[in-house]
Design a protein around this motif. Structure first.
Motif, short mmCIF file in Angstrom:
data_model
loop_
_atom_site.label_atom_id
_atom_site.label_comp_id
_atom_site.label_asym_id
_atom_site.label_seq_id
_atom_site.Cartn_x
_atom_site.Cartn_y
_atom_site.Cartn_z
N ILE A 116 8.92 -16.82 1.03
CA ILE A 116 9.57 -15.82 0.60
C ILE A 116 7.94 -14.99 1.20
O ILE A 116 7.32 -14.05 1.12
CB ILE A 116 10.09 -15.01 -0.65
CG1 ILE A 116 8.89 -15.90 -1.47
CG2 ILE A 116 11.28 -15.37 -1.30
CD1 ILE A 116 8.86 -14.71 -2.81
N LEU A 117 7.11 -16.27 1.41
CA LEU A 117 5.55 -15.88 1.63
C LEU A 117 5.33 -15.16 3.16
O LEU A 117 4.01 -14.26 2.61
CB LEU A 117 4.65 -17.45 2.10
CG LEU A 117 3.70 -17.05 1.54
CD1 LEU A 117 3.34 -17.02 0.32
CD2 LEU A 117 2.73 -19.25 1.50
N SER A 118 6.12 -15.12 3.83
CA SER A 118 6.13 -14.13 5.24
C SER A 118 6.02 -12.76 4.59
O SER A 118 4.90 -11.90 4.43
CB SER A 118 6.44 -14.54 6.01
OG SER A 118 8.10 -13.89 5.64
N SER A 119 6.89 -12.26 3.94
CA SER A 119 7.49 -11.33 3.21
C SER A 119 6.11 -10.70 2.38
O SER A 119 5.78 -9.11 2.60
CB SER A 119 8.25 -10.84 2.05
OG SER A 119 9.64 -11.01 3.40
N LEU A 120 5.77 -11.55 1.57
CA LEU A 120 4.44 -11.14 0.34
C LEU A 120 3.09 -10.90 1.56
O LEU A 120 2.59 -10.60 0.91
CB LEU A 120 4.20 -12.33 -0.61
CG LEU A 120 5.69 -12.44 -1.37
CD1 LEU A 120 5.94 -13.41 -2.08
CD2 LEU A 120 5.91 -10.95 -1.79
N MET A 121 2.77 -12.09 2.32
CA MET A 121 1.74 -12.15 3.36
C MET A 121 1.76 -10.62 3.78
O MET A 121 0.70 -9.59 3.61
CB MET A 121 1.16 -12.83 4.14
CG MET A 121 0.82 -14.25 3.35
SD MET A 121 0.76 -15.45 4.54
CE MET A 121 0.20 -14.59 6.03
N VAL A 122 2.58 -10.37 4.39
CA VAL A 122 2.67 -8.86 4.86
C VAL A 122 2.32 -7.74 3.81
O VAL A 122 1.76 -7.02 4.20
CB VAL A 122 3.83 -8.67 5.84
CG1 VAL A 122 4.03 -7.18 5.75
CG2 VAL A 122 5.03 -9.55 6.97
N LEU A 123 2.99 -7.90 2.66
CA LEU A 123 2.36 -6.29 1.49
C LEU A 123 1.02 -6.67 1.32
O LEU A 123 0.63 -6.03 1.35
CB LEU A 123 3.08 -6.94 -0.07
CG LEU A 123 3.38 -5.75 -0.72
CD1 LEU A 123 3.58 -4.55 0.06
CD2 LEU A 123 3.81 -6.28 -2.29
N ALA A 124 0.32 -7.84 0.65
CA ALA A 124 -0.96 -8.16 1.06
C ALA A 124 -1.57 -7.19 2.00
O ALA A 124 -2.91 -6.48 1.68
CB ALA A 124 -0.88 -10.28 0.44
N THR A 125 -1.67 -7.56 3.23
CA THR A 125 -2.28 -6.96 4.36
C THR A 125 -2.09 -5.91 4.55
O THR A 125 -3.12 -4.96 4.40
CB THR A 125 -1.96 -7.13 5.83
OG1 THR A 125 -1.51 -8.91 5.08
CG2 THR A 125 -3.23 -7.96 6.40
N MET A 126 -1.07 -4.80 4.17
CA MET A 126 -0.68 -3.71 4.77
C MET A 126 -1.42 -2.86 2.72
O MET A 126 -1.80 -2.32 3.40
CB MET A 126 0.54 -3.50 4.25
CG MET A 126 1.61 -4.52 5.04
SD MET A 126 1.91 -3.06 6.65
CE MET A 126 3.50 -1.71 5.50
N ARG A 127 -1.80 -3.65 2.00
CA ARG A 127 -2.84 -3.05 0.63
C ARG A 127 -3.59 -3.66 0.74
O ARG A 127 -4.57 -2.26 -0.28
CB ARG A 127 -1.73 -4.04 -0.12
CG ARG A 127 -0.10 -3.20 -0.80
CD ARG A 127 -0.04 -1.66 -1.47
NE ARG A 127 1.19 -1.28 -1.07
CZ ARG A 127 2.19 -1.44 -0.08
NH1 ARG A 127 1.03 -0.53 0.96
NH2 ARG A 127 2.78 -0.53 -0.04
N MET A 128 -4.29 -3.64 1.65
CA MET A 128 -5.55 -4.00 1.12
C MET A 128 -6.19 -3.50 2.16
O MET A 128 -7.44 -2.72 1.14
CB MET A 128 -5.79 -5.23 2.76
CG MET A 128 -7.34 -5.32 2.85
SD MET A 128 -7.78 -7.33 1.48
CE MET A 128 -7.43 -8.38 2.59
N GLY A 129 -5.46 -2.13 2.97
CA GLY A 129 -6.33 -1.02 3.15
C GLY A 129 -6.47 -0.25 2.12
O GLY A 129 -7.66 0.95 2.40
N LYS A 130 -5.15 -0.01 1.43
CA LYS A 130 -4.99 1.67 0.38
C LYS A 130 -6.38 0.78 -0.58
O LYS A 130 -6.82 1.51 -1.10
CB LYS A 130 -3.55 0.98 0.09
CG LYS A 130 -3.10 2.20 -1.39
CD LYS A 130 -2.18 1.71 -1.75
CE LYS A 130 -1.90 2.37 -3.14
NZ LYS A 130 -0.57 2.15 -3.84
N MET A 131 -6.03 -0.92 -1.35
CA MET A 131 -7.50 -1.32 -1.75
C MET A 131 -9.04 -0.47 -1.57
O MET A 131 -9.10 -0.30 -2.93
CB MET A 131 -7.39 -2.28 -2.18
CG MET A 131 -6.30 -3.17 -3.15
SD MET A 131 -5.81 -1.94 -4.01
CE MET A 131 -4.47 -2.65 -4.55
#
Lengths: 309, 341
Positions: free
Chosen positions: A222-237
């Motif tokens: 499931i890591l790939s989906s979680l990595m996508v979320l992490a990258t997408m949220r980085m900009g927001k943070m």
């Protein structure tokens, strides 16, 4: 996006390779995730831009023409000039904007990385346990996340910063305190979907302990989906950090951060546009880069995660 | 006995399920206030030098702060039910009044931003999907991507710089110049100035709304465009669209009657959620434009350590958000015929 998909299919399928080898030889040409990401035009632009920001942040002490905190009242609000000592101008205290923008890159990237690391670490751990074990633990944590979700993120973080006071680590805790919820929900849902699959059943039948099943069997899947979320949220943070610093509730004023620079420049907008505008361009560029990489990763790794363009 | 349809039962269930969450939100706001540093009585007394201990105790008693924490909590919850949110320390007025004045400003701004986003986003997203991979589609995708990446507070500042300061077209702050406010009916300036037919106030209010609502709308429009485009693309590939075409339904009717209606389901959900976060998340934009809404009241109150206001505002925000999610859920249920089976 379509371009990347087509190429992937060609490379994995390889009909022409099969044709040229009448005796069947399995040709494994699975491109690595990096190669596929690089083949995605948007992600490529994002990666280059991101690398540029990382280099600027890492080499800020070398690249900066001035000390970012050195006050020089003689040159306060000096206009940008290629021939002058301040290429991008100086702020209301005569501090060099170029140097401050370069140092600010490090602050933004560090806050983004640290917040995502803490949020993802907590969220994924709890989410996977809740998804795998279920029961009371799942119910308890899930109810708590629902309560957290009821509070708008910004007011939550502003409130937490008011409780803890400005500071680098305080900011990271404040942002992570709600940031983990999304990781929790995604990790929980994905784990629930995975746990009934055969490979997990096999691991259970082999008598592997639960923590090992979660960490060594399910997580890699499931890591790939979680990595996508992490990258997408980085900009927001990163935007949240600058917004808080803009309000004076984020990074302490002694550290050059883009948000507080924009706030400084707000008072001199009419006479000295560069003070607020230049750090803003730097910020928008970094967020754009993060989003481009995030979208590219989603297209390449996990097209089902968010139904976007 | 009243017979309810399945749909109605589902809606009632959702409403009931929201009640414990709303209660938890109120309790969380109370706990949150207790976590803030500083004693409200000390703040009210200023530096407390020269104030007799007796006076401090009297004030503490008057505010009910001398009672056990659970009694305080129950008093507070009773107050919330009656609409009594306490007194603002700084303003010396009931918190309900302070917040009541700020809410219309926030609502007006959020509605305006949402209307812009839907009016621009839905047609653009639909056109983009129908003309996939054309220049229009690519330009729209690029623009919406930029819109998502642009930090709103910086966008607001640039808008002020270019449109207000350099070109002098629009005002930079507030809702209307002093003396131009319409007579108070709802607190929504646009509505009030239409109701009392005050064209000057209407023009002034509209001019003041342009910059903040455009700033807020940019990001939301971008998201609306993207979701409309992708759900329209999904729907256009569905079998029933092919079937409608095979029946000989004109293309225009296929897109408008068959596709758009179904494609709007994800968009409607998104619009609801975004509206909830617009109502609860624009303190930055309100601060930049000195917009006298809830966001600015909260930010000011946090800096002034006016805790009763912060506590009440946090609760109003959270309840609005919960309420918006509930409404979104209900609209989704009603819009989606599959949900009522």
């Amino acid at each position: 996006m379509s371009h990347a998909t087509v190429q992937t299919e060609e490379l994995t399928y390889c009909p022409h390779v099969a044709d040229s080898h009448p005796s069947y030889e399995p040709v494994v040409l699975l491109p690595s995730a990096w190669q596929r990401l690089w083949a995605h035009s948007g992600a490529r632009v994002g990666l280059v831009l991101l690398a540029l920001y990382m280099v600027c942040a890492a080499l800020a002490p070398v690249l900066s023409p001035h000390d970012p905190t050195a006050v020089n009242l003689m040159s306060r609000l000096a206009a940008p000039s290629l021939s002058g000592p301040y290429i991008l101008g100086a702020d209301q205290l005569g501090r060099d904007i170029l140097s401050r923008v370069l140092y600010g890159a490090g602050v933004s990237i560090l806050v983004g990385l640290a917040t995502i690391a803490v949020s993802a670490g907590v969220g994924i751990t709890l989410g996977m346990i809740a998804g795998y074990v279920g029961g009371k633990f799942d119910a308890l944590v899930s109810r708590f996340t629902e309560l957290l979700l009821a509070f708008p993120y910004m007011i939550f973080v502003i409130g937490a910063m008011a409780v803890m006071g400005p500071g680098f680590w305080n900011l990271i805790w404040a942002l992570s305190f709600k940031g983990w919820v999304e990781f929790f929900r995604l990790a929980r849902a994905l784990t629930m979907a995975e746990k009934s699959k055969e490979y997990v059943e096999a691991a259970r039948a082999l008598g592997r302990p639960t923590p090992v099943i979660i960490a060594a069997e399910i997580l890699p899947n499931i890591l790939s989906s979680l990595m996508v979320l992490a990258t997408m949220r980085m900009g927001k943070m990163i935007v949240m950090e600058s917004s808080l610093s803009f309000l004076g509730l984020g990074i302490p004023p002694s550290i050059p951060a883009w948000g507080s620079m924009i706030n400084d420049g707000r008072r001199f907008l009419l006479t000295s546009w560069w003070v607020a505008t230049i750090p803003g361009i730097a910020l928008a560029g970094l967020v754009l880069a993060m989003n481009l990489v995030g979208e590219g990763m989603r297209d390449v790794l996990d097209p089902k995660l968010v139904s976007g363009s | 006995m009243i017979r309810l349809t399945k749909l109605q039962v589902r809606v009632v269930e959702r409403i009931i399920a929201t009640i414990p969450l709303a209660l938890a939100v109120a309790v969380a706001a109370f706990v949150f206030m207790r976590m803030l540093p500083g004693d409200p009585v000390d703040i009210m007394m200023g530096e407390a030098a020269g104030v007799a201990q007796g006076e401090i105790e009297a004030l503490r008693r008057q505010l009910g702060l001398d009672q056990p924490i659970l009694v305080q909590l129950s008093n507070y919850l009773k107050g919330v039910f009656r609409g009594d949110l306490g007194y603002s320390i700084i303003r010396g007025r009931p918190v309900a009044e302070v917040i009541g004045e700020a809410i219309p400003a926030t609502v007006e701004l959020a509605v305006c931003a949402m209307v812009i986003s839907v009016l621009v986003g839905v047609p653009l997203g639909t056109a983009s999907a129908l003309k996939q991979n054309t220049a229009l589609d690519r330009a729209t995708s690029a623009a919406s991507f930029l819109g998502i990446s642009m930090p709103p507070f910086w966008l607001g500042i640039v808008a002020i710089l270019v449109l207000a300061m350099n070109l002098g077209w629009l005002p930079t702050s507030g809702r209307a110049p002093y003396g131009y406010e319409p007579r108070h009916i709802t607190g929504l300036f646009i509505l009030d100035s239409i109701l009392t037919w005050d064209p000057e106030a209407l023009a002034a209010s509209l001019r003041h709304l342009v910059l903040p609502s455009l700033t807020l709308a940019t990001g939301v429009t971008a998201v609306v465009v993207r979701i409309t485009r992708s759900s329209m693309l999904d729907v256009m590939r569905a079998d029933y669209i092919t079937f409608a075409r095979a029946k000989g339904v004109p293309e225009r009717a296929v897109t408008v009657k068959h596709a758009l209606r179904n494609a709007m389901i994800p968009t409607a959900t998104l619009v609801g959620l975004e509206f909830g976060s617009l109502l609860g998340g624009n303190m930055i934009v309100e601060t930049i434009f000195s917009w006298p809404g809830l966001g600015r009241v909260v930010v000011d109150a946090i800096f002034a350590q006016d805790y009763p206001v912060v506590q009440a505002a946090v609760m109003v925000y959270a309840l609005t958000y919960v309420g918006m999610n509930l409404i979104t859920d209900i609209v989704y249920t009603v819009l989606n015929p599959r949900m009522s089976i």
